[in-house]
Design an enzyme around this catalytic site. Structure first.
Site, PDB file in Angstrom:
ATOM      1  N   PRO A   8      50.244  25.875 -19.553  1.00 40.17           N
ATOM      2  CA  PRO A   8      50.980  27.063 -19.894  1.00 40.17           C
ATOM      3  C   PRO A   8      50.226  28.288 -20.004  1.00 40.17           C
ATOM      4  O   PRO A   8      48.977  28.236 -20.117  1.00 40.17           O
ATOM      5  CB  PRO A   8      51.691  27.055 -21.445  1.00 40.17           C
ATOM      6  CG  PRO A   8      50.635  26.032 -22.130  1.00 40.17           C
ATOM      7  CD  PRO A   8      49.962  25.255 -20.941  1.00 40.17           C
ATOM      8  N   LYS A  42      59.096  39.101 -16.191  1.00 38.27           N
ATOM      9  CA  LYS A  42      58.857  39.469 -14.589  1.00 38.27           C
ATOM     10  C   LYS A  42      60.118  39.692 -13.830  1.00 38.27           C
ATOM     11  O   LYS A  42      60.378  40.052 -12.839  1.00 38.27           O
ATOM     12  CB  LYS A  42      58.501  38.062 -14.151  1.00 38.27           C
ATOM     13  CG  LYS A  42      57.066  37.669 -14.459  1.00 38.27           C
ATOM     14  CD  LYS A  42      56.469  36.591 -13.684  1.00 38.27           C
ATOM     15  CE  LYS A  42      56.925  35.347 -14.311  1.00 38.27           C
ATOM     16  NZ  LYS A  42      56.107  35.236 -15.794  1.00 38.27           N
ATOM     17  N   HIS A  86      60.990  27.412 -19.144  1.00 38.83           N
ATOM     18  CA  HIS A  86      61.330  28.361 -18.063  1.00 38.83           C
ATOM     19  C   HIS A  86      62.841  28.153 -17.467  1.00 38.83           C
ATOM     20  O   HIS A  86      62.934  26.775 -17.270  1.00 38.83           O
ATOM     21  CB  HIS A  86      60.168  28.495 -17.072  1.00 38.83           C
ATOM     22  CG  HIS A  86      59.072  28.577 -17.531  1.00 38.83           C
ATOM     23  ND1 HIS A  86      58.309  29.811 -17.412  1.00 38.83           N
ATOM     24  CD2 HIS A  86      58.093  27.879 -18.276  1.00 38.83           C
ATOM     25  CE1 HIS A  86      57.320  29.976 -17.921  1.00 38.83           C
ATOM     26  NE2 HIS A  86      56.872  28.661 -18.530  1.00 38.83           N
ATOM     27  N   HIS A  92      57.396  26.901 -24.848  1.00 42.52           N
ATOM     28  CA  HIS A  92      58.349  27.543 -24.241  1.00 42.52           C
ATOM     29  C   HIS A  92      58.880  26.961 -22.870  1.00 42.52           C
ATOM     30  O   HIS A  92      58.071  26.215 -22.505  1.00 42.52           O
ATOM     31  CB  HIS A  92      58.092  29.193 -23.910  1.00 42.52           C
ATOM     32  CG  HIS A  92      56.990  29.110 -23.024  1.00 42.52           C
ATOM     33  ND1 HIS A  92      55.629  28.773 -23.436  1.00 42.52           N
ATOM     34  CD2 HIS A  92      56.738  29.595 -21.776  1.00 42.52           C
ATOM     35  CE1 HIS A  92      54.699  29.228 -22.519  1.00 42.52           C
ATOM     36  NE2 HIS A  92      55.394  29.530 -21.118  1.00 42.52           N
ATOM     37  N   GLU A 149      61.873  43.576 -28.510  1.00 44.28           N
ATOM     38  CA  GLU A 149      62.803  42.930 -27.407  1.00 44.28           C
ATOM     39  C   GLU A 149      64.255  42.239 -27.723  1.00 44.28           C
ATOM     40  O   GLU A 149      64.873  41.619 -27.283  1.00 44.28           O
ATOM     41  CB  GLU A 149      62.366  41.804 -26.594  1.00 44.28           C
ATOM     42  CG  GLU A 149      61.007  42.429 -25.821  1.00 44.28           C
ATOM     43  CD  GLU A 149      60.415  41.333 -24.723  1.00 44.28           C
ATOM     44  OE1 GLU A 149      61.014  40.883 -23.781  1.00 44.28           O
ATOM     45  OE2 GLU A 149      59.116  41.049 -24.756  1.00 44.28           O
TER      46      GLU A 149
HETATM   47  C1  DD3 Z   1      52.117  38.289 -20.601  1.00 48.44           C
HETATM   48  C2  DD3 Z   1      52.678  35.830 -20.357  1.00 48.44           C
HETATM   49  C3  DD3 Z   1      53.025  37.237 -21.083  1.00 48.44           C
HETATM   50  C4  DD3 Z   1      50.247  40.064 -19.466  1.00 48.44           C
HETATM   51  C5  DD3 Z   1      51.197  39.761 -18.740  1.00 48.44           C
HETATM   52  C6  DD3 Z   1      52.250  38.795 -19.228  1.00 48.44           C
HETATM   53  N1  DD3 Z   1      58.405  37.867 -21.182  1.00 48.44           N
HETATM   54  C7  DD3 Z   1      54.788  38.507 -21.755  1.00 48.44           C
HETATM   55  C8  DD3 Z   1      54.527  40.209 -23.718  1.00 48.44           C
HETATM   56  C9  DD3 Z   1      56.056  40.288 -23.581  1.00 48.44           C
HETATM   57  C10 DD3 Z   1      56.226  38.585 -21.882  1.00 48.44           C
HETATM   58  C11 DD3 Z   1      57.017  37.849 -21.090  1.00 48.44           C
HETATM   59  C12 DD3 Z   1      50.768  38.139 -20.887  1.00 48.44           C
HETATM   60  C13 DD3 Z   1      53.885  39.270 -22.533  1.00 48.44           C
HETATM   61 CL1  DD3 Z   1      52.013  40.898 -17.550  1.00 48.44          CL
HETATM   62  C14 DD3 Z   1      49.756  39.049 -20.388  1.00 48.44           C
HETATM   63  O1  DD3 Z   1      54.370  37.827 -20.932  1.00 48.44           O
HETATM   64  C15 DD3 Z   1      56.680  39.303 -22.764  1.00 48.44           C
HETATM   65  N2  DD3 Z   1      58.243  39.588 -22.969  1.00 48.44           N
HETATM   66  N3  DD3 Z   1      56.605  36.912 -20.008  1.00 48.44           N
HETATM   67  C16 DD3 Z   1      59.109  38.905 -21.948  1.00 48.44           C
HETATM   68  N4  DD3 Z   1      60.359  38.906 -22.104  1.00 48.44           N
END
Ligand code: DD3
Length: 329
Positions: free
Chosen positions: A263, A199, A271, A269, A177
């Protein structure tokens, strides 16, 4: 209107980013990000659905559990908002079927051109049982956690959990990213990376959602914060707001800046979401305004070590069982 100005702005940002991506494409392949933006072979064509974890007609999304090449996977599908700048093409370039007509009222089914009819898709693969649980519709219960409860119940529980936060380190180390980073302060003490939460599809500013991930790796949550961290928190607050104003033309008065407790991952982190967008987890039972956190630490350096904090836990959360076992629920 400020909002439409912001909408227009994000489009120019989008195309800027696109050309940026194209230019960077070669260098990115070593990051394993060379494929971003391109049409990829349909890895979901072999997805075998086993169950629907949850869905929402109002949010227009569905969380599906299934198998991808013999691995457990979770797929999240979500219809995206209709963008103002797509309207002209939506009206002129679609097929229209009349459903009913009555007096001055008529309803239609409109078939938009494919590129205006995309579904945001998130794939977690291989997904753990924890991922599956996270998206299963569940009742939740409000828990009251004293400072002692945190030490004796919550902290041991999160220390035992080995929920991987490799994805966080990948972001901090530019292994993933990197091209999505909106702002970075590289300082090891007060620095952070600001980027869109995934999201948010970044197509419209209405549902803006960014996260600031701190470079320090030993701050698990709100409970670890003391007045020592004030420079870090103030830095995130100030520079985060500045960066969002610059990039998205959204002033601080349009932003909700907060931390979650608990969290969903234990690496500090913050938001940043747009006021008016009811982001998941922005309710009083989970969100703590960064501005309040700063003030609370200014008046009591150990505020978050000693205060009783309230938060919701889902019925199947292991932490909830621990609170029950301890007779705290
Ligand atoms: C997560 C909280 C975590 C499933 C899911 C989401 N923003 C992320 C990996 C890369 C990201 C996030 C864990 C996981 Cl659907 C399990 O979120 C991420 N990259 N919230 C970004 N930019």
């Amino acid at each position: 209107m400020a909002d439409s100005a912001a909408k227009r702005e994000i489009d120019s940002v989008g195309s800027d980013e696109l050309s940026h991506k194209v230019k960077k494409a070669k260098g990115d392949s070593e990051n394993g990000q060379g494929e971003v933006g391109k049409e990829s072979e349909n890895v979901l064509s072999g997805f075998k659905t086993s169950s629907v974890l949850s869905d929402s007609a109002r949010e227009k999304n569905i969380f599906v559990r299934g198998k991808l090449a013999d691995q457990d996977a979770v797929v999240i599908l979500e219809k995206t908002p209709i963008r103002e700048d797509a309207l002209a093409e939506l009206f002129s370039g679609s097929r229209l079927r009349l459903e009913m007509r009555n007096d001055i009222y008529s309803t239609y089914r409109l078939q938009a051109p494919p590129h205006l009819n995309e579904i945001k898709t998130t794939v977690v693969c291989p997904a753990t049982e924890k991922h599956v649980k996270k998206y299963q519709r569940q009742e939740s219960f409000l828990v009251e956690e004293t400072g002692e409860d945190y030490q004796s119940i919550t902290l041991p529980y999160i220390q035992k959990q080995s929920f991987s936060i490799q994805w966080v380190y990948n972001i901090l180390e530019k292994k993933a990213e990197a091209d999505r980073i909106v702002y970075e302060d590289p300082d090891p003490e007060v620095g952070f990376v600001l980027l869109p939460d995934f999201k948010w599809d970044q197509k419209q500013v209405d549902d803006l959602y960014l996260i600031a991930i701190v470079h320090q790796r030993d701050i698990r949550s709100l409970r670890d914060l003391t007045s020592e961290h004030l420079p870090l928190l103030q830095n995130i607050f100030q520079k985060g707001k500045e960066a969002i104003l610059q990039r998205y033309k959204l002033p601080a008065s349009k932003l909700r800046v907060y931390l979650h407790y608990q969290p969903s991952y234990y690496h500090l982190h913050v938001h940043f979401t747009k006021l008016g967008y009811e982001a998941p987890g922005c309710g009083v039972e989970r969100a703590h305004f960064l501005a309040d956190v700063i003030q609370n630490l200014q008046s009591d350096p150990h505020y978050y070590k000693t205060r009783t904090l309230f938060f919701p836990l889902r019925a199947d959360d292991g932490l909830l069982s621990k609170f029950k076992e301890a007779g705290r629920l």
